[in-house]
Design a protein around this motif. Sequence first.
Motif, PDB file in Angstrom:
ATOM      1  N   GLU A 186      28.134 -24.448  10.310  1.00  0.00           N
ATOM      2  CA  GLU A 186      29.549 -24.133  10.535  1.00  0.00           C
ATOM      3  C   GLU A 186      30.041 -24.658  11.888  1.00  0.00           C
ATOM      4  OE1 GLU A 186      31.569 -22.935   8.306  1.00  0.00           O
ATOM      5  OE2 GLU A 186      30.031 -22.660   6.779  1.00  0.00           O
ATOM      6  N   GLY A 187      29.343 -25.636  12.435  1.00  0.00           N
ATOM      7  CA  GLY A 187      29.831 -26.336  13.618  1.00  0.00           C
ATOM      8  C   GLY A 187      29.448 -25.709  14.946  1.00  0.00           C
ATOM      9  N   PHE A 188      28.603 -24.692  14.936  1.00  0.00           N
ATOM     10  CA  PHE A 188      28.116 -24.110  16.195  1.00  0.00           C
ATOM     11  C   PHE A 188      26.997 -24.978  16.766  1.00  0.00           C
ATOM     12  CE2 PHE A 188      30.178 -20.438  14.493  1.00  0.00           C
ATOM     13  CZ  PHE A 188      30.352 -19.519  15.514  1.00  0.00           C
ATOM     14  N   ARG A 189      26.862 -24.923  18.085  1.00  0.00           N
ATOM     15  CA  ARG A 189      25.621 -25.384  18.682  1.00  0.00           C
ATOM     16  C   ARG A 189      24.800 -24.160  19.054  1.00  0.00           C
ATOM     17  NH1 ARG A 189      27.863 -29.011  22.954  1.00  0.00           N
ATOM     18  NH2 ARG A 189      29.630 -27.758  22.319  1.00  0.00           N
ATOM     19  N   THR A 190      23.533 -24.174  18.686  1.00  0.00           N
ATOM     20  CA  THR A 190      22.671 -23.008  18.901  1.00  0.00           C
ATOM     21  C   THR A 190      21.738 -23.286  20.076  1.00  0.00           C
ATOM     22  OG1 THR A 190      21.145 -23.892  17.228  1.00  0.00           O
ATOM     23  CG2 THR A 190      22.760 -22.259  16.501  1.00  0.00           C
ATOM     24  N   TRP A 191      21.758 -22.371  21.017  1.00  0.00           N
ATOM     25  CA  TRP A 191      20.923 -22.471  22.211  1.00  0.00           C
ATOM     26  C   TRP A 191      19.934 -21.299  22.237  1.00  0.00           C
ATOM     27  CZ3 TRP A 191      21.849 -25.686  26.777  1.00  0.00           C
ATOM     28  CH2 TRP A 191      22.910 -26.594  26.637  1.00  0.00           C
ATOM     29  N   ILE A 192      18.757 -21.553  22.761  1.00  0.00           N
ATOM     30  CA  ILE A 192      17.813 -20.468  23.048  1.00  0.00           C
ATOM     31  C   ILE A 192      17.935 -20.143  24.531  1.00  0.00           C
ATOM     32  CG2 ILE A 192      15.371 -19.876  23.213  1.00  0.00           C
ATOM     33  CD1 ILE A 192      14.959 -21.672  20.721  1.00  0.00           C
ATOM     34  N   VAL A 193      18.109 -18.866  24.846  1.00  0.00           N
ATOM     35  CA  VAL A 193      18.177 -18.404  26.242  1.00  0.00           C
ATOM     36  C   VAL A 193      17.167 -17.272  26.371  1.00  0.00           C
ATOM     37  CG1 VAL A 193      19.640 -17.453  28.060  1.00  0.00           C
ATOM     38  CG2 VAL A 193      20.608 -19.084  26.433  1.00  0.00           C
ATOM     39  N   SER A 194      15.987 -17.639  26.851  1.00  0.00           N
ATOM     40  CA  SER A 194      14.833 -16.757  26.757  1.00  0.00           C
ATOM     41  C   SER A 194      14.215 -16.470  28.111  1.00  0.00           C
ATOM     42  CB  SER A 194      13.785 -17.436  25.858  1.00  0.00           C
ATOM     43  OG  SER A 194      12.538 -16.787  25.946  1.00  0.00           O
ATOM     44  N   GLY A 195      13.637 -15.279  28.255  1.00  0.00           N
ATOM     45  CA  GLY A 195      12.830 -14.980  29.424  1.00  0.00           C
ATOM     46  C   GLY A 195      11.506 -15.725  29.410  1.00  0.00           C
ATOM     47  N   GLY A 196      11.125 -16.251  28.266  1.00  0.00           N
ATOM     48  CA  GLY A 196       9.884 -17.033  28.155  1.00  0.00           C
ATOM     49  C   GLY A 196      10.006 -18.354  28.881  1.00  0.00           C
ATOM     50  N   GLY A 197       8.903 -19.036  28.981  1.00  0.00           N
ATOM     51  CA  GLY A 197       8.862 -20.277  29.751  1.00  0.00           C
ATOM     52  C   GLY A 197       9.558 -21.427  29.039  1.00  0.00           C
ATOM     53  N   LEU A 198      10.342 -22.180  29.819  1.00  0.00           N
ATOM     54  CA  LEU A 198      11.095 -23.318  29.291  1.00  0.00           C
ATOM     55  C   LEU A 198      10.201 -24.290  28.529  1.00  0.00           C
ATOM     56  CD1 LEU A 198      13.737 -25.087  29.376  1.00  0.00           C
ATOM     57  CD2 LEU A 198      12.858 -26.046  31.502  1.00  0.00           C
ATOM     58  N   HIS A 199       9.114 -24.720  29.152  1.00  0.00           N
ATOM     59  CA  HIS A 199       8.275 -25.736  28.514  1.00  0.00           C
ATOM     60  C   HIS A 199       7.445 -25.154  27.380  1.00  0.00           C
ATOM     61  CE1 HIS A 199       8.917 -27.683  32.594  1.00  0.00           C
ATOM     62  NE2 HIS A 199       9.494 -28.494  31.743  1.00  0.00           N
ATOM     63  N   PHE A 200       7.095 -23.885  27.489  1.00  0.00           N
ATOM     64  CA  PHE A 200       6.376 -23.230  26.385  1.00  0.00           C
ATOM     65  C   PHE A 200       7.234 -23.248  25.123  1.00  0.00           C
ATOM     66  CE2 PHE A 200       5.134 -19.509  23.888  1.00  0.00           C
ATOM     67  CZ  PHE A 200       3.767 -19.724  23.762  1.00  0.00           C
ATOM     68  N   ILE A 201       8.500 -22.868  25.267  1.00  0.00           N
ATOM     69  CA  ILE A 201       9.379 -22.787  24.094  1.00  0.00           C
ATOM     70  C   ILE A 201       9.710 -24.176  23.554  1.00  0.00           C
ATOM     71  CG2 ILE A 201      11.609 -21.957  23.252  1.00  0.00           C
ATOM     72  CD1 ILE A 201      11.461 -19.865  25.546  1.00  0.00           C
ATOM     73  N   ARG A 202       9.932 -25.118  24.472  1.00  0.00           N
ATOM     74  CA  ARG A 202      10.230 -26.479  24.012  1.00  0.00           C
ATOM     75  C   ARG A 202       9.117 -27.074  23.163  1.00  0.00           C
ATOM     76  NH1 ARG A 202      12.675 -29.209  29.419  1.00  0.00           N
ATOM     77  NH2 ARG A 202      14.873 -28.677  29.103  1.00  0.00           N
ATOM     78  N   ALA A 203       7.884 -26.615  23.408  1.00  0.00           N
ATOM     79  CA  ALA A 203       6.754 -27.198  22.671  1.00  0.00           C
ATOM     80  C   ALA A 203       6.890 -26.969  21.167  1.00  0.00           C
ATOM     81  CB  ALA A 203       5.431 -26.623  23.193  1.00  0.00           C
TER      82      ALA A 203
END
Lengths: 332, 332
Positions: free
Chosen positions: B179-196
């Motif tokens: 529906e045209g949203f951009r979805t972002w993750i905003v987490s207390g977890g580690g940036l590079h951990f989640i990107r993996a």
Amino acid sequence: MVRPGLTTATATAAAALVALAATAALADPLPSWRDTDAKARLVGFVEAVTDPASGDYVTPAARIAVFDNDGTLWAEKPIYFQVLFAIDRLREMAGDDPSVLNSDALRAAAAGDMATVAASGAEGLLEIVAATHSGLSVEEFEAEVRAWLDVARHPQTGMTYAAMVYQPMLELLRYLRDEGFRTWIVSGGGLHFIRAFAEDVYNVPPEQVVGSTGEARYDAEGPAPRIAKDPGVAFVDDGAGKPLAIDARIGRRPIFAAGNSDGDFEMLEWTTAGDGPRFGMIVHHTDAAREFAYDREGHVGRLDRGLDEAEARGWLLVDMAEDWERVWPAGN
Amino acid sequence: MVRPGLTTATATAAAALVALAATAALADPLPSWRDTDAKARLVGFVEAVTDPASGDYVTPAARIAVFDNDGTLWAEKPIYFQVLFAIDRLREMAGDDPSVLNSDALRAAAAGDMATVAASGAEGLLEIVAATHSGLSVEEFEAEVRAWLDVARHPQTGMTYAAMVYQPMLELLRYLRDEGFRTWIVSGGGLHFIRAFAEDVYNVPPEQVVGSTGEARYDAEGPAPRIAKDPGVAFVDDGAGKPLAIDARIGRRPIFAAGNSDGDFEMLEWTTAGDGPRFGMIVHHTDAAREFAYDREGHVGRLDRGLDEAEARGWLLVDMAEDWERVWPAGN
């Protein structure tokens, strides 16, 4: 079943699109670039990485291009425009309360003594920025920047600052985006300062602006929560800070990087050290007649190591005087 | 002129697209959500902000949705999965060199004493993370995470960690994007951990992952430049850090925010305090049979203030046991 009316309408639309695509392919995407080696290298790179039949093809997701701002997308003399904004704001603040001028750099700035300001180096500049970029919310700050950009004039050219962007670079940004690149700004300038005009002037949305940041604080005490700008520098997006910020913000190594000073060296190094096709370019300020001529000397936009190493590293040195037919969107 | 063959092909393609669009509109975008008030509110919000005829219409550029990760997109018990990764890595490191276990938290972690690890609080967790998340490049680190995710199994369910994502939330992410949203993750977890894993598992690209970060360093000394991960925490993306990171990274206030713990309170507050239509939701862990049941007590995923204030603030409290037909992609 498709109704005959829809078929005709769709066919007409398709024909129009085909015609439009053919025109776009034939039109020069970089009309303000002269037909020199610089333009040929830029176009050659873009054509190679976007051609699925090429061994250098790069998928659209990986087509990340990063651009420095001061001296690369717009001018930076006699000093960074953000400093000129800060000085105007400092004078306004000192009019209300002269006690804000509590250091040599701040007094020189308010007195318009640019030589002393420039000589105060990064420390003096940061002092001026801290004094003028805090005590208001991010939204208020960006509104201040926009109001200033509407009226302020460059001391030498008399142009507005937003008019002092480089037409060839606007064309390059657009060309890359038309070819499936995402264009990011990675600047030593302030994140919120650049965001105040990047979308209007460069068509770069706020999430694709990377810059230096001051301390900030989430303030939920008042009637509505706000992001408050505090004094103090949180991150300087310059030199080795640029590849770090690219990693933190983008999370992918760019394939294209453009800069103009040694503050961009590491960004170009990081970009062009990756596997596959890469492009590094440096805008060399050689045009005293139409813009400014400077490189190895001075406090702003110093280009020394980059000038020595560009050729060996395969980076394009853009000669503004030779390679650009036009510098300013509204002028010569 | 359009050739007849092209006309027919275009008409056929158009008909197929129309048919597909009609099917998509009729299909349930959230099949793992039961037909409760929660689903009705979610769908009602999305339909309102995407309908150009609605007074609540929001342009696509402003359709920003932010999601916490641990406890919101995947499970977080008995402790954050990143900590389980860190413990496995710590044991491996201690096998080579036992002197790395130089604190109570590190010794408890290596011994598998989860109660002591959890009770060591943020400080203990950060110590474990610092010891295991430094001394390698970002690329090497992400490769380590991916290798671990391939083989590691959750101590209670026996599932891989990537299988312990919530099917209803995967559907919600996809529905919003459709529906045209951009979805972002905003987490207390580690940036590079989640990107993996975020791109594979959530279809969220690296530049749309916001997380906590460790110290890093640009290292151009070796044969190729690298981003080196150092010990030490640079930024904790939790609590009031979340709106600050949203400002720094996205630069626009989201219109939709999903969390599950009091660490998400400020993110929901900031999101829903904006003008116009806004949506805040909290995943309430009420399902001991299929997942875990917890809220006000414990060290991980504590939800106390949010539970008290959700209703008055108009935030949706999702009852996992009642509102979700299915929890796991591959299970019940």
